[in-house]
Enzyme design. Structure first.
Site, PDB file in Angstrom:
ATOM      1  N   GLU A   1       0.869  -1.189   0.000  1.00 31.39           N
ATOM      2  CA  GLU A   1       0.000   0.000   0.000  1.00 31.39           C
ATOM      3  C   GLU A   1       0.907   1.241   0.000  1.00 31.39           C
ATOM      4  O   GLU A   1       1.926   1.265   0.682  1.00 31.39           O
ATOM      5  CB  GLU A   1      -0.892  -0.029   1.251  1.00 31.39           C
ATOM      6  CG  GLU A   1      -1.771   1.189   1.437  1.00 31.39           C
ATOM      7  CD  GLU A   1      -2.653   1.474   0.227  1.00 31.39           C
ATOM      8  OE1 GLU A   1      -3.502   0.639  -0.103  1.00 31.39           O
ATOM      9  OE2 GLU A   1      -2.478   2.550  -0.401  1.00 31.39           O
TER      10      GLU A   1
ATOM     11  N   GLY B   1      12.895  20.606   6.262  1.00 27.13           N
ATOM     12  CA  GLY B   1      12.094  20.694   7.481  1.00 27.13           C
ATOM     13  C   GLY B   1      12.877  20.144   8.651  1.00 27.13           C
ATOM     14  O   GLY B   1      14.095  20.336   8.753  1.00 27.13           O
TER      15      GLY B   1
ATOM     16  N   CYS C   1       6.431   5.240   9.017  1.00 20.90           N
ATOM     17  CA  CYS C   1       6.887   4.465   7.855  1.00 20.90           C
ATOM     18  C   CYS C   1       8.330   4.722   7.433  1.00 20.90           C
ATOM     19  O   CYS C   1       9.139   3.789   7.383  1.00 20.90           O
ATOM     20  CB  CYS C   1       5.972   4.713   6.665  1.00 20.90           C
ATOM     21  SG  CYS C   1       4.333   4.010   6.911  1.00 20.90           S
TER      22      CYS C   1
HETATM   23  P1  NAD Z   1      -1.438   0.488  12.696  1.00 22.99           P
HETATM   24  O1  NAD Z   1      -0.530   0.290  13.842  1.00 22.99           O
HETATM   25  O2  NAD Z   1      -2.177   1.780  12.571  1.00 22.99           O
HETATM   26  O3  NAD Z   1      -2.543  -0.666  12.700  1.00 22.99           O
HETATM   27  C1  NAD Z   1      -2.254  -2.001  12.889  1.00 22.99           C
HETATM   28  C2  NAD Z   1      -3.509  -2.669  13.440  1.00 22.99           C
HETATM   29  O4  NAD Z   1      -3.309  -4.069  13.426  1.00 22.99           O
HETATM   30  C3  NAD Z   1      -3.810  -2.284  14.892  1.00 22.99           C
HETATM   31  O5  NAD Z   1      -5.154  -1.885  15.000  1.00 22.99           O
HETATM   32  C4  NAD Z   1      -3.548  -3.577  15.676  1.00 22.99           C
HETATM   33  O6  NAD Z   1      -4.369  -3.723  16.812  1.00 22.99           O
HETATM   34  C5  NAD Z   1      -3.858  -4.606  14.625  1.00 22.99           C
HETATM   35  N1  NAD Z   1      -3.266  -5.922  14.841  1.00 22.99           N
HETATM   36  C6  NAD Z   1      -2.025  -6.233  15.278  1.00 22.99           C
HETATM   37  N2  NAD Z   1      -1.860  -7.569  15.321  1.00 22.99           N
HETATM   38  C7  NAD Z   1      -3.019  -8.113  14.888  1.00 22.99           C
HETATM   39  C8  NAD Z   1      -3.468  -9.451  14.686  1.00 22.99           C
HETATM   40  N3  NAD Z   1      -2.686 -10.494  14.929  1.00 22.99           N
HETATM   41  N4  NAD Z   1      -4.723  -9.646  14.246  1.00 22.99           N
HETATM   42  C9  NAD Z   1      -5.522  -8.587  13.987  1.00 22.99           C
HETATM   43  N5  NAD Z   1      -5.149  -7.295  14.149  1.00 22.99           N
HETATM   44  C10 NAD Z   1      -3.912  -7.067  14.591  1.00 22.99           C
HETATM   45  O7  NAD Z   1      -0.593   0.206  11.402  1.00 22.99           O
HETATM   46  P2  NAD Z   1      -0.685   0.943   9.979  1.00 22.99           P
HETATM   47  O8  NAD Z   1      -0.115   2.305  10.063  1.00 22.99           O
HETATM   48  O9  NAD Z   1      -2.035   0.735   9.408  1.00 22.99           O
HETATM   49  O10 NAD Z   1       0.377   0.073   9.150  1.00 22.99           O
HETATM   50  C11 NAD Z   1       0.113  -1.276   8.807  1.00 22.99           C
HETATM   51  C12 NAD Z   1       1.170  -1.718   7.812  1.00 22.99           C
HETATM   52  O11 NAD Z   1       1.040  -0.952   6.600  1.00 22.99           O
HETATM   53  C13 NAD Z   1       2.606  -1.519   8.269  1.00 22.99           C
HETATM   54  O12 NAD Z   1       3.397  -2.549   7.755  1.00 22.99           O
HETATM   55  C14 NAD Z   1       2.996  -0.196   7.632  1.00 22.99           C
HETATM   56  O13 NAD Z   1       4.382  -0.084   7.430  1.00 22.99           O
HETATM   57  C15 NAD Z   1       2.257  -0.270   6.312  1.00 22.99           C
HETATM   58  N6  NAD Z   1       1.918   1.028   5.734  1.00 22.99           N
HETATM   59  C16 NAD Z   1       1.520   2.055   6.544  1.00 22.99           C
HETATM   60  C17 NAD Z   1       1.176   3.272   5.964  1.00 22.99           C
HETATM   61  C18 NAD Z   1       0.786   4.455   6.821  1.00 22.99           C
HETATM   62  O14 NAD Z   1       0.791   5.583   6.306  1.00 22.99           O
HETATM   63  N7  NAD Z   1       0.427   4.251   8.089  1.00 22.99           N
HETATM   64  C19 NAD Z   1       1.218   3.439   4.574  1.00 22.99           C
HETATM   65  C20 NAD Z   1       1.582   2.340   3.776  1.00 22.99           C
HETATM   66  C21 NAD Z   1       1.932   1.129   4.382  1.00 22.99           C
END
Ligand code: NAD
Length: 440
Positions: free
Chosen positions: A148, A250, A257
């Site tokens: 993503e 900045g 990330c």
């Molecule tokens: P986040 O921490 O906001 O959310 C993760 C969620 O997963 C939490 O709600 C947590 O409770 C849940 N979780 C953890 N273990 C679990 C399990 N075993 N079963 C069910 N739920 C579980 O994370 P995020 O920011 O959404 O990032 C998720 C992934 O996507 C990461 O690898 C991140 O690097 C990637 N990513 C993030 C972004 C961003 O902007 N935040 C953008 C692109 C990719």
């Protein structure tokens, strides 16, 4: 009625997938290990602040398109596609902590699926990870890797309007169901191997982080040479081979990330005996940048100990309340350690861990009741505040703009000392005066 799409993890990516797919008309089952989070989601309360998320959540709950579960069996058993979007934070040695991802796959292994499922891993993972996971699940599921690329602050609209879809799979047939889900987006699709897809994601983030570190190095040079980074970087960014996106100086790249993804790819390079100098240099530049800002403040104030400093912005970027790995927090911590008390305002962040003696306030102007003001997040509303409205509040009359978001000339015209990043006083006529026709 088509089979529901099950989304594991209701964080930034999981929610954007859930709401985006619901927007496209698909039934969605969201699951998270946090029962409190599921309870709030069922009541229409989003886990974080994002433009439009609350209305979208309410709409899709009311229309019965989204359901939230605290039981993975109920959430996943009827699904043909299971999207996994759990966190993959950095460990102390820089490697990605894949324990939540592994736990999610282990939980899915206990589900009695009605149909052969396709598991779509969307978490960011080091190269090689999803091949290993695919081998683990091959007796009961296909597994593809589809990174993503959304940005917080525009997560759902980014999900619905990506530059490209990247799909890593060894058998194209395994990706058909997932591609069908997103067909309406009409976006270019890069079909490739899982390992390539993992590298596309990690290296895209590393390149964006590189542009930020590059911009910071240029800006720091501008500061020393009496040049203006706004003009220099704009002049560089007009080159279409380079582009102006992410070429802004900045306080450094923060958030959940960039830093962890660069650390992860550095760790991978190290493990394979490959050159990691470029990645390591980006991280060094980034680690140093917050201290540059503190140095500027210390220089202008002569002494920091005992001072009260107003802070505008804690979120790692504008448009979100996310303070995970925010460099603003690192600066606040460091200032606290140097004896500074802070009065902090962020339009989206209500609660944050602050050093003793510092406090959050509820308006930007309240945060200017201080000796100096420091801007740490590029919220556009900060630029709309007339400097005359707070000039008298600032006892020492100093403004350090760590995001170059304020109009330096208006701040100076209000009788304040202005310091930005790479914004030395101008020595030459503005380039805009020479090229008004192409100005944007
Ligand atoms: P986040 O921490 O906001 O959310 C993760 C969620 O997963 C939490 O709600 C947590 O409770 C849940 N979780 C953890 N273990 C679990 C399990 N075993 N079963 C069910 N739920 C579980 O994370 P995020 O920011 O959404 O990032 C998720 C992934 O996507 C990461 O690898 C991140 O690097 C990637 N990513 C993030 C972004 C961003 O902007 N935040 C953008 C692109 C990719």
């Amino acid at each position: 009625m088509s089979a529901p799409v099950c989304i594991i993890g209701t964080g930034y990516v999981g929610m954007a997938c859930s709401l985006g797919l619901a927007e496209l008309g698909w039934p969605v089952h969201g699951y998270d290990i946090s029962p409190e989070r599921i309870d709030r989601l069922r009541r229409g309360i989003p886990p974080y602040r994002e433009p439009g998320i609350e209305e979208s959540l309410r709409k899709h709950i009311d229309e019965g398109r989204i359901h939230f579960f605290d039981d993975i069996h109920a959430a996943a058993s009827g699904a043909r596609i299971v999207i996994v979007a759990v966190g993959t934070p950095a460990r102390d040695d820089g490697s990605a902590d894949l324990s939540a991802l592994r736990a999610a796959i282990d939980q899915l292994a206990t589900v009695a699926f009605a149909n052969w499922p396709t598991i779509v891993v969307r978490s960011t993972v080091p190269p090689g990870t999803s091949d290993k996971l695919a081998a683990l699940v091959e007796q009961w599921a296909d597994l593809i890797y589809a990174p993503e690329f959304l940005r917080e602050g525009s997560a759902v609209s980014d999900f619905l309007n990506p530059d490209r879809l990247v799909i890593g799979c060894e058998q194209p047939s395994a990706a058909v169901a997932y591609v069908n889900l997103l067909e309406r987006l009409q976006k270019p699709v890069v079909f490739t191997s899982r390992c390539n897809a993992e590298l596309i994601k990690s290296c895209s983030n590393a390149f964006l982080a590189l542009k930020i570190s590059f911009a910071n190095e240029v800006a720091n040079m501008c500061d020393t040479l009496g040049a203006t980074s706004d003009d220099v970087l704009r002049g560089i960014g007009y080159d279409q081979r380079i582009g102006s996106e992410f070429l802004r100086p900045g306080i450094g790249f923060g958030g959940p990330c960039f830093e962890k993804d660069v650390k992860s790819i550095t760790h991978v390079a190290d493990q394979h005996g490959l050159g990691k100098e470029l990645f390591a240099a980006m991280l060094r530049v980034n680690d140093a940048q917050p201290f540059r800002l503190i140095d500027i403040l210390a220089y202008e104030m002569r002494s920091l100990a005992g001072a009260t400093v107003g802070i505008w912005g804690l979120a790692f970027k504008a448009g979100t309340d996310d303070i995970r790995d925010s460099l603003a927090l690192r600066i606040v911590d460091e200032l606290g350690a140097r004896g500074v008390r802070m009065v902090v305002f962020d339009p989206a962040v209500r609660v944050a861990p602050l050093p003793p003696g510092s406090r959050m306030v509820t308006s930007a102007l309240e945060a200017t009741q201080a000796d100096a003001l420091v801007v740490l997040t590029e919220w556009p509303e900060f630029a709309r505040i007339d400097p005359l409205s707070f000039a008298r509040n600032l006892r020492r009359g100093i403004v350090v703009d760590g995001r170059n978001v304020l109009d330096s000339e208006r701040v100076a015209a209000a009788g304040l000392t202005y310091r930005g990043v790479g914004r030395a006083p101008r020595r030459v006529p503005q380039t805009t005066a020479l090229t008004p026709a192409v100005e944007v």
